[in-house]
Write an enzyme that holds these catalytic residues in place. Structure first.
Site, short mmCIF file in Angstrom:
data_model
loop_
_atom_site.label_atom_id
_atom_site.label_comp_id
_atom_site.label_asym_id
_atom_site.label_seq_id
_atom_site.Cartn_x
_atom_site.Cartn_y
_atom_site.Cartn_z
N ASP A 32 27.29 39.55 -60.58
CA ASP A 32 26.48 40.16 -62.12
C ASP A 32 25.09 39.46 -61.57
OD1 ASP A 32 25.62 39.21 -65.05
OD2 ASP A 32 24.86 37.08 -64.41
N ASP B 188 21.94 39.48 -63.74
CA ASP B 188 20.73 38.75 -64.75
C ASP B 188 21.08 36.97 -64.04
OD1 ASP B 188 18.95 40.23 -64.66
OD2 ASP B 188 19.01 40.27 -66.85
N ARG C 255 15.63 39.36 -65.66
CA ARG C 255 14.62 40.65 -65.30
C ARG C 255 13.58 41.22 -64.19
NH1 ARG C 255 15.35 44.37 -66.70
NH2 ARG C 255 13.38 44.75 -67.09
N ARG D 222 21.86 48.38 -78.08
CA ARG D 222 22.85 48.52 -76.92
C ARG D 222 24.58 49.21 -77.60
NH1 ARG D 222 21.65 43.74 -73.15
NH2 ARG D 222 19.38 43.49 -72.88
N ARG E 186 10.90 41.11 -77.98
CA ARG E 186 10.93 41.40 -76.72
C ARG E 186 9.59 41.92 -76.11
NH1 ARG E 186 15.05 40.86 -74.43
NH2 ARG E 186 15.77 42.02 -73.71
N ARG F 192 7.43 34.02 -73.41
CA ARG F 192 9.20 33.66 -73.47
C ARG F 192 8.85 32.58 -73.00
NH1 ARG F 192 13.68 37.88 -73.13
NH2 ARG F 192 11.66 39.35 -72.59
#
Length: 194
Positions: free
Chosen positions: A10, A12, A19, A121, A132, A139
């Site tokens: 994976d 992230d 990110r 997506r 975003r 964030r």
């Protein structure tokens, strides 16, 4: 070399901080591992974002790359499969749900809003109440704020009627994620609140 073994990683939270760019040591390890087994990369982000994290040579550096939660699959640099939320649900159901979510985000009274509240997506709508386009610092501050305010939980709960109207169901996961599933037993995510 055992070519019957596939090691999947994976992006992230495993290969990188979410990110962020992978370290050279991580990239070197993956290339060394490829001498012994096939290596695949799996990520929820689109291919462009994963390339930002693991390098522009992503498709040729690894045996397999599965982006957008596996909905876009590449093998040896060639695309081998794509699934699409838009084709499965149809534009009218998708538009109805997006309008519902945007309406509720517009009515939220939260400390900041920055834009791009929904990222589309192939298999997921990534929804961010603050947008975003926020900075990492914004964030992080929202994450702390939301622990007491419960903005994402309330938003995902509010979305239940819209999801049901679209012929789907919502599954709440702990803390930050709401998934809408029921893709004829595919169980692919539609909504991720971040």
């Amino acid at each position: 070399m055992s070519r019957r073994v596939l090691a999947l990683f994976d992006v992230d939270g495993t290969l990188t901080v979410p990110r962020k760019t992978a370290s050279q040591a991580t990239l070197d390890f993956l290339q060394e591992l490829k001498k012994y087994v096939k290596v695949g990369i799996v990520g929820g982000s689109d291919l462009f974002k994963i390339q930002e994290q693991l390098g522009d040579n992503l498709l040729t550096a690894y045996d397999y790359v599965f982006s957008e939660n596996g909905l876009v699959a590449h093998k040896a640099g060639e695309q081998i499969a794509v699934q699409s939320l838009k084709l499965h649900l149809g534009e009218n159901k998708l538009k109805k749900f997006i309008n519902f979510v945007l309406h509720h985000i517009a009515d939220l009274d939260i400390p900041i809003k920055r834009g791009t509240f929904i990222e589309f997506r192939n298999g997921m709508l990534n929804v961010s109440p603050i947008g975003r386009n926020c900075s990492q610092q914004e964030r992080d501050a929202f994450e702390v704020y939301d622990k007491t305010a419960g903005v994402r939980y309330v938003l995902s709960s509010t979305g239940l009627p819209a999801a049901a109207a679209a012929g789907n169901t919502i599954t709440l996961q702990p803390l930050t994620t709401a998934l809408i599933t029921n893709w004829q037993q595919l169980h692919l995510p539609l909504l991720c609140l971040v």
